[in-house]
Design a protein around this motif. Structure first.
Motif, PDB file in Angstrom:
ATOM      1  N   ARG A 160      12.726  30.091  33.772  1.00 33.43           N
ATOM      2  CA  ARG A 160      13.590  31.144  34.185  1.00 33.43           C
ATOM      3  C   ARG A 160      13.078  32.322  33.947  1.00 33.43           C
ATOM      4  N   PRO A 161      11.802  33.106  34.397  1.00 37.02           N
ATOM      5  CA  PRO A 161      11.105  34.116  33.692  1.00 37.02           C
ATOM      6  C   PRO A 161      11.746  35.465  34.026  1.00 37.02           C
ATOM      7  N   HIS A 162      12.461  35.369  35.020  1.00 34.18           N
ATOM      8  CA  HIS A 162      13.544  36.895  35.332  1.00 34.18           C
ATOM      9  C   HIS A 162      14.707  36.751  34.400  1.00 34.18           C
ATOM     10  N   MET A 163      14.698  35.865  33.505  1.00 31.81           N
ATOM     11  CA  MET A 163      15.673  35.744  32.665  1.00 31.81           C
ATOM     12  C   MET A 163      15.333  36.013  31.115  1.00 31.81           C
ATOM     13  N   ARG A 164      15.821  37.302  30.685  1.00 33.39           N
ATOM     14  CA  ARG A 164      15.249  37.364  29.251  1.00 33.39           C
ATOM     15  C   ARG A 164      16.453  37.723  28.266  1.00 33.39           C
ATOM     16  N   PHE A 165      16.047  37.657  27.175  1.00 37.94           N
ATOM     17  CA  PHE A 165      16.855  37.836  25.952  1.00 37.94           C
ATOM     18  C   PHE A 165      16.172  38.916  25.003  1.00 37.94           C
ATOM     19  N   VAL A 204      18.757  41.000  31.773  1.00 33.87           N
ATOM     20  CA  VAL A 204      18.705  41.100  30.298  1.00 33.87           C
ATOM     21  C   VAL A 204      19.879  40.901  29.701  1.00 33.87           C
ATOM     22  N   ILE A 205      19.943  40.235  28.735  1.00 38.68           N
ATOM     23  CA  ILE A 205      21.106  40.176  27.589  1.00 38.68           C
ATOM     24  C   ILE A 205      20.461  40.704  26.233  1.00 38.68           C
ATOM     25  N   ILE A 206      21.029  41.639  25.772  1.00 38.44           N
ATOM     26  CA  ILE A 206      20.514  42.197  24.449  1.00 38.44           C
ATOM     27  C   ILE A 206      21.561  42.090  23.600  1.00 38.44           C
ATOM     28  N   ALA A 207      21.230  41.630  22.161  1.00 37.08           N
ATOM     29  CA  ALA A 207      22.369  41.666  21.203  1.00 37.08           C
ATOM     30  C   ALA A 207      21.599  42.116  20.160  1.00 37.08           C
ATOM     31  N   GLY A 208      22.368  42.898  19.184  1.00 37.26           N
ATOM     32  CA  GLY A 208      21.857  43.319  17.793  1.00 37.26           C
ATOM     33  C   GLY A 208      22.635  44.280  17.175  1.00 37.26           C
ATOM     34  N   ASP A 209      22.061  44.835  16.241  1.00 34.40           N
ATOM     35  CA  ASP A 209      22.829  45.774  15.316  1.00 34.40           C
ATOM     36  C   ASP A 209      22.579  47.282  15.877  1.00 34.40           C
ATOM     37  N   PHE A 210      23.191  48.114  16.765  1.00 32.64           N
ATOM     38  CA  PHE A 210      22.876  49.259  16.914  1.00 32.64           C
ATOM     39  C   PHE A 210      23.302  50.319  16.156  1.00 32.64           C
ATOM     40  N   ASN A 211      24.019  50.001  14.977  1.00 31.78           N
ATOM     41  CA  ASN A 211      24.292  51.195  14.178  1.00 31.78           C
ATOM     42  C   ASN A 211      24.895  52.292  14.778  1.00 31.78           C
ATOM     43  N   ALA A 212      25.935  51.779  15.603  1.00 30.55           N
ATOM     44  CA  ALA A 212      26.871  52.899  16.476  1.00 30.55           C
ATOM     45  C   ALA A 212      27.874  52.386  16.980  1.00 30.55           C
ATOM     46  N   ARG A 213      29.081  53.064  16.732  1.00 30.57           N
ATOM     47  CA  ARG A 213      30.286  52.599  17.248  1.00 30.57           C
ATOM     48  C   ARG A 213      30.362  52.821  18.639  1.00 30.57           C
ATOM     49  N   PRO A 214      31.008  51.956  19.468  1.00 31.88           N
ATOM     50  CA  PRO A 214      31.002  52.133  20.886  1.00 31.88           C
ATOM     51  C   PRO A 214      31.711  53.453  21.303  1.00 31.88           C
ATOM     52  N   HIS A 215      32.594  54.293  20.732  1.00 29.97           N
ATOM     53  CA  HIS A 215      33.229  55.272  21.077  1.00 29.97           C
ATOM     54  C   HIS A 215      32.353  56.701  20.747  1.00 29.97           C
ATOM     55  N   LEU A 216      31.231  56.603  20.320  1.00 33.24           N
ATOM     56  CA  LEU A 216      30.175  57.709  19.810  1.00 33.24           C
ATOM     57  C   LEU A 216      29.453  58.304  20.960  1.00 33.24           C
ATOM     58  N   ARG A 217      29.189  59.582  21.036  1.00 33.59           N
ATOM     59  CA  ARG A 217      28.558  59.996  22.223  1.00 33.59           C
ATOM     60  C   ARG A 217      27.444  59.548  22.603  1.00 33.59           C
ATOM     61  N   ARG A 218      26.350  59.111  21.394  1.00 32.20           N
ATOM     62  CA  ARG A 218      25.084  58.528  21.758  1.00 32.20           C
ATOM     63  C   ARG A 218      25.064  57.280  22.623  1.00 32.20           C
ATOM     64  N   LEU A 219      26.497  56.528  22.743  1.00 30.82           N
ATOM     65  CA  LEU A 219      26.318  55.422  23.738  1.00 30.82           C
ATOM     66  C   LEU A 219      27.007  55.704  24.873  1.00 30.82           C
ATOM     67  N   ASN A 220      26.979  56.980  25.153  1.00 28.12           N
ATOM     68  CA  ASN A 220      27.847  57.157  26.598  1.00 28.12           C
ATOM     69  C   ASN A 220      27.137  56.844  27.495  1.00 28.12           C
ATOM     70  N   ASP A 221      25.805  57.128  27.452  1.00 24.35           N
ATOM     71  CA  ASP A 221      24.778  56.726  28.593  1.00 24.35           C
ATOM     72  C   ASP A 221      24.474  55.109  28.475  1.00 24.35           C
ATOM     73  N   TRP A 222      25.121  54.407  27.696  1.00 24.16           N
ATOM     74  CA  TRP A 222      25.209  52.874  27.748  1.00 24.16           C
ATOM     75  C   TRP A 222      26.257  52.227  28.418  1.00 24.16           C
ATOM     76  N   TYR A 223      27.566  52.695  27.914  1.00 26.78           N
ATOM     77  CA  TYR A 223      28.635  52.000  28.504  1.00 26.78           C
ATOM     78  C   TYR A 223      29.063  52.579  30.057  1.00 26.78           C
ATOM     79  N   SER A 224      29.401  51.707  30.953  1.00 30.78           N
ATOM     80  CA  SER A 224      29.879  52.109  32.213  1.00 30.78           C
ATOM     81  C   SER A 224      31.130  52.870  32.291  1.00 30.78           C
ATOM     82  N   PRO A 225      31.183  53.972  33.259  1.00 33.31           N
ATOM     83  CA  PRO A 225      32.512  54.481  33.356  1.00 33.31           C
ATOM     84  C   PRO A 225      33.552  53.650  33.599  1.00 33.31           C
ATOM     85  N   THR A 226      33.441  52.266  34.155  1.00 34.95           N
ATOM     86  CA  THR A 226      34.580  51.561  34.184  1.00 34.95           C
ATOM     87  C   THR A 226      35.123  51.243  32.805  1.00 34.95           C
ATOM     88  N   VAL A 227      34.551  51.680  31.871  1.00 34.38           N
ATOM     89  CA  VAL A 227      35.093  51.246  30.463  1.00 34.38           C
ATOM     90  C   VAL A 227      36.098  52.382  29.974  1.00 34.38           C
TER      91      VAL A 227
END
Length: 325
Positions: A160-165, A204-227
């Motif tokens: 399933r080449p369009h499914m990436r981990f 894509v599903i991505i899992a890892g150590d991001f060394n950033a807490r979800p509420h920090l500014r540097r993840l604002n352009d990752w999380y959807s506004p629905t959060v």
């Protein structure tokens, strides 16, 4: 009950997305559900590159017990990576001869440096899949001040080449290099690669150590506004994190670290939910999520001499996604 509550919330939260998001791909896609597993195993800091501390056995057992489809490792030594492959084959997760694992070195054994991580063998990140993997891509991230080169590692399913981990380990270094913090540069680089994959038609599903807490500014352009909510606001991105519906800390999820770091330093609780940091994350593009999803952080475990094998917890998630065929 906790999982049921999350699933019910997920149905409501995803309603609008499922009606509109990803509609351009709906006609030529299938829905597949994947169980994801991620662990920063402290392969050197707490296990000193050993394959006999109990960490390898504990990781393999957990992968099997959780009916895992994709597993990601951070801070893994090369010998531990090979031992994990052997253990997973021995326990029937995959068959001998299958192509199910990929590794990317953050530090190579021949590198001269003060910290001989993994006793001068390769030290890095890895992904494992219950189905055969295709050719992996290893992306170098902007270089920090710690030596080595952090990576983003991705591979498609062979069938399933369009499914990436993918997995990554973002630096804990926040030094300003070239006008901006290096950890933010690495996050931006990872996101740029994921956008390229998405534009190529990949899920894509991505899992890892991001060394950033979800509420920090540097993840604002990752999380959807629905959060957006009291615990995690000002988001403008395209992704959901699989534990972001946890009712104990909506928008954030559950802590993924222990009470003390690998060197014994206490890790304090913090805002927004009076818990220790959540830095191990599993992201999926919101428009490709095809139903209720869930995530969790497991207990600290006692698989290494009666105590924990790492100062991180295993992070798991389950998500149905649309995949182009």
């Amino acid at each position: 009950m906790r999982m049921l509550a999350r699933l019910m919330v997920a149905v409501v939260a995803l309603g609008a997305t499922l009606l509109t998001g990803g509609s351009a791909r709906a006609a030529d896609s299938v829905v597949e559900t994947y169980n994801v597993w991620q662990w920063n195993v402290s392969g050197w800091k707490m296990n000193r590159a050993s394959t006999t501390t109990g960490m390898v056995d504990a990781a393999a057992a957990s992968i099997l017990n959780r009916n895992t489809d994709f597993a990601a490792f951070n801070e893994l030594c090369w010998s531990q990576y090979k031992a994990l492959q052997d253990k997973l084959v021995q326990n029937g997760w995959v068959s001998a001869g299958t192509s199910f694992a990929r590794f990317a070195a953050i530090r190579n054994g021949e590198e001269p440096r003060q910290d001989p991580a993994c006793g001068y063998e390769q030290f890095g990140i890895a992904i494992f899949s219950r189905q055969d993997l295709g050719t992996a891509k290893k992306y170098d991230l902007p270089k920090d001040t710690k030596g080595g080169v952090n990576k983003l590692l991705c591979a498609p399913l062979a069938a399933r080449p369009h499914m990436r981990f993918c997995t990554t380990h973002i630096t804990s270094d926040h030094t300003d290099i070239g006008g901006s913090p290096i950890n933010e540069q690495q996050l931006d680089a990872v996101q740029g690669h994921l956008e390229d994959l998405y534009n190529d038609g990949d899920t894509v599903i991505i899992a890892g150590d991001f060394n950033a807490r979800p509420h920090l500014r540097r993840l604002n352009d990752w999380y959807s506004p629905t959060v957006n909510g009291p615990n995690n606001g000002n988001n403008t991105g395209a992704y959901r994190e699989l534990d972001d519906l946890d009712p104990r800390c909506p928008g954030v999820g559950e802590t993924t670290v222990l009470e003390t770091s690998g060197d014994g330093t206490p890790i304090p609780t913090e805002e927004p939910c009076d818990q220790r940091p959540k830095i191990d994350l599993i992201f999926v593009r919101e428009s490709l999520i095809a139903g209720p999803y869930s995530g969790d952080a497991l207990g600290e475990g006692t698989g290494c001499g009666g105590g924990p094998c790492s100062d991180h917890r295993v992070t798991i998630g389950t998500v149905p996604v649309r995949v182009k065929v």
